[in-house]
Structure formats: structure tokens, C-alpha cells
Design a protein around this motif. Structure first.
Motif, PDB file in Angstrom:
ATOM      1  N   ASP A  87       2.069  47.929  43.950  1.00  0.00           N
ATOM      2  CA  ASP A  87       1.778  47.064  43.728  1.00  0.00           C
ATOM      3  C   ASP A  87       1.951  45.144  44.419  1.00  0.00           C
ATOM      4  O   ASP A  87       3.260  45.711  45.243  1.00  0.00           O
ATOM      5  CB  ASP A  87       2.088  46.175  41.694  1.00  0.00           C
TER       6      ASP A  87
ATOM      7  N   ALA B 140      -3.974  51.583  38.416  1.00  0.00           N
ATOM      8  CA  ALA B 140      -2.765  53.023  37.596  1.00  0.00           C
ATOM      9  C   ALA B 140      -2.531  53.526  39.312  1.00  0.00           C
ATOM     10  O   ALA B 140      -0.972  53.461  38.439  1.00  0.00           O
ATOM     11  CB  ALA B 140      -3.584  53.918  36.356  1.00  0.00           C
ATOM     12  N   LYS B 141      -3.103  53.800  39.258  1.00  0.00           N
ATOM     13  CA  LYS B 141      -2.335  54.869  40.581  1.00  0.00           C
ATOM     14  C   LYS B 141      -1.572  53.765  41.844  1.00  0.00           C
ATOM     15  O   LYS B 141      -0.545  54.706  42.006  1.00  0.00           O
ATOM     16  CB  LYS B 141      -3.885  55.462  41.553  1.00  0.00           C
TER      17      LYS B 141
ATOM     18  N   ASN C 248      -1.390  55.132  50.526  1.00  0.00           N
ATOM     19  CA  ASN C 248      -0.139  55.401  50.382  1.00  0.00           C
ATOM     20  C   ASN C 248       0.694  55.803  51.268  1.00  0.00           C
ATOM     21  O   ASN C 248       1.553  55.967  51.473  1.00  0.00           O
ATOM     22  CB  ASN C 248       0.219  56.865  49.056  1.00  0.00           C
TER      23      ASN C 248
ATOM     24  N   HIS D 168      -0.163  51.267  40.960  1.00  0.00           N
ATOM     25  CA  HIS D 168       0.847  50.863  40.477  1.00  0.00           C
ATOM     26  C   HIS D 168       1.916  52.644  40.064  1.00  0.00           C
ATOM     27  O   HIS D 168       2.813  51.984  40.230  1.00  0.00           O
ATOM     28  CB  HIS D 168       0.863  50.818  39.368  1.00  0.00           C
ATOM     29  N   ASP D 169       1.534  53.483  39.791  1.00  0.00           N
ATOM     30  CA  ASP D 169       2.617  54.793  39.949  1.00  0.00           C
ATOM     31  C   ASP D 169       3.020  54.899  41.088  1.00  0.00           C
ATOM     32  O   ASP D 169       4.205  55.569  41.722  1.00  0.00           O
ATOM     33  CB  ASP D 169       1.447  55.628  39.527  1.00  0.00           C
ATOM     34  N   TYR D 170       2.105  54.046  42.757  1.00  0.00           N
ATOM     35  CA  TYR D 170       2.939  54.148  44.033  1.00  0.00           C
ATOM     36  C   TYR D 170       4.187  53.321  44.461  1.00  0.00           C
ATOM     37  O   TYR D 170       4.635  53.255  45.811  1.00  0.00           O
ATOM     38  CB  TYR D 170       1.703  54.299  44.596  1.00  0.00           C
ATOM     39  N   GLY D 171       4.529  52.408  43.513  1.00  0.00           N
ATOM     40  CA  GLY D 171       4.510  51.133  43.155  1.00  0.00           C
ATOM     41  C   GLY D 171       4.008  50.432  44.258  1.00  0.00           C
ATOM     42  O   GLY D 171       4.334  49.553  45.054  1.00  0.00           O
TER      43      GLY D 171
END
Length: 167
Positions: A87, A79-80, A55, A82-85
């Protein structure tokens, strides 16, 4: 003669496919900066830390791409990400037999393990010619080149980022 943990180095030095061809085959953007990791999705391999570091790298390098190879429960890691954008900026590959070719797609190998017996994949990454940024929990017996940087897991993610991006 028995050679414990023997590695056929020629497999990692004489890869027939080009970096560009392999990246295209596995869906990695052609001009990406690829931060790679190989290891089963288990606590020992410290994937949550890897994601935090990635990240930080992605904040500085728009072309950053994380390639993770391993089996196990990857849902929490996805999921982590994805949460940080993040993708579209990573790929997870499982059950691979083409490790020498996959190593060739990477620009840097990151290995933030909590502990390791030896870390054979780290030796393979070095033989493949990769810069390696690893945790200080890796045994020194695995350090075979001067292309390895060992950092404490207590260091800030940004310090790991800087070590990864420092040419």
C-alpha cells in the motif's frame, strides 16, 4: 494512403510537461523508481504476474513504485498488492488520454502479456525512450528498439526483477 495501426510518434517525443511535474500531478513520489504498465485489467495482460514481479523489485528497491494504467476489475490486483504490504507504493489510473505524459513518468515499462495481437502500447513506450521488459508472447513486429528485453513467463520473478533493475 492507409497506414494500419499508425502512431503519431511526435506525441511521444515532444511531451511538454516534465517528469517531475507529471509525477507530482498524479501522486508519484518524486524520486521513485517507477515500474509502469498500460493495459486493461483482463486476463490477457497478466496483472497477477506483474504484481509478483513488482513485489520482488520492491524487496530490493525501497523507492520502487508501480504505476498501472487501465480500465477493468482492479480489485483482485489491489487486494494482492495489499496482501504483500505494498500500500502506498502503487497507483492505478483509469480512462486516461494523457498516455505520452504518463509514459514520461516511468523508468521502465513492463508488459508480461499472455498473448498480444501487436502491442501498440509497447511500441509507444519504445518511442517514448523507455526500457521495456516484456513476455516472449509479444510478436517480434512490436520490437522496434534495442531497449527491449523479452523473457519467458516461465522464468522466476527474480529473473524478471533483475532484468528490470539491470541498467
Amino acid at each position: 494512403v492507409v497506414i494500419h495501426n499508425g502512431i503519431d510518434f511526435s506525441r511521444f517525443k515532444n511531451v511538454a510537461i516534465t517528469k517531475e511535474e507529471k509525477r507530482k500531478e498524479i501522486g508519484v513520489p518524486e524520486n521513485a523508481f517507477v515500474m509502469g504498465h498500460i493495459g486493461r485489467f483482463a486476463e490477457q495482460k497478466n496483472h497477477p504476474f506483474l504484481v509478483e514481479v513488482f513485489n520482488e523489485v520492491a524487496k530490493v528497491r525501497e523507492d520502487a513504485f508501480l504505476l498501472m494504467i487501465g480500465a477493468g476489475d482492479m480489485a483482485p490486483i489491489e487486494a494482492k498488492l495489499h496482501d504483500y504490504g505494498l500500500d502506498g507504493k502503487y497507483a492505478i489510473l483509469s480512462n486516461r488520454t494523457d498516455i505520452p505524459e504518463l509514459l514520461k513518468t516511468m523508468d521502465v515499462f513492463v508488459f508480461p502479456s499472455l498473448f498480444e495481437g501487436l502491442g501498440i502500447v509497447l511500441i509507444e513506450a519504445q518511442v517514448a525512450g523507455l526500457k521495456c521488459v516484456v513476455s516472449d508472447k509479444i510478436p517480434e513486429e512490436a520490437f522496434q528498439t534495442d531497449q527491449i528485453i523479452s523473457l519467458s513467463l516461465e522464468k522466476r520473478y527474480s529473473e524478471w526483477r533483475d532484468a528490470i533493475l539491470d541498467n
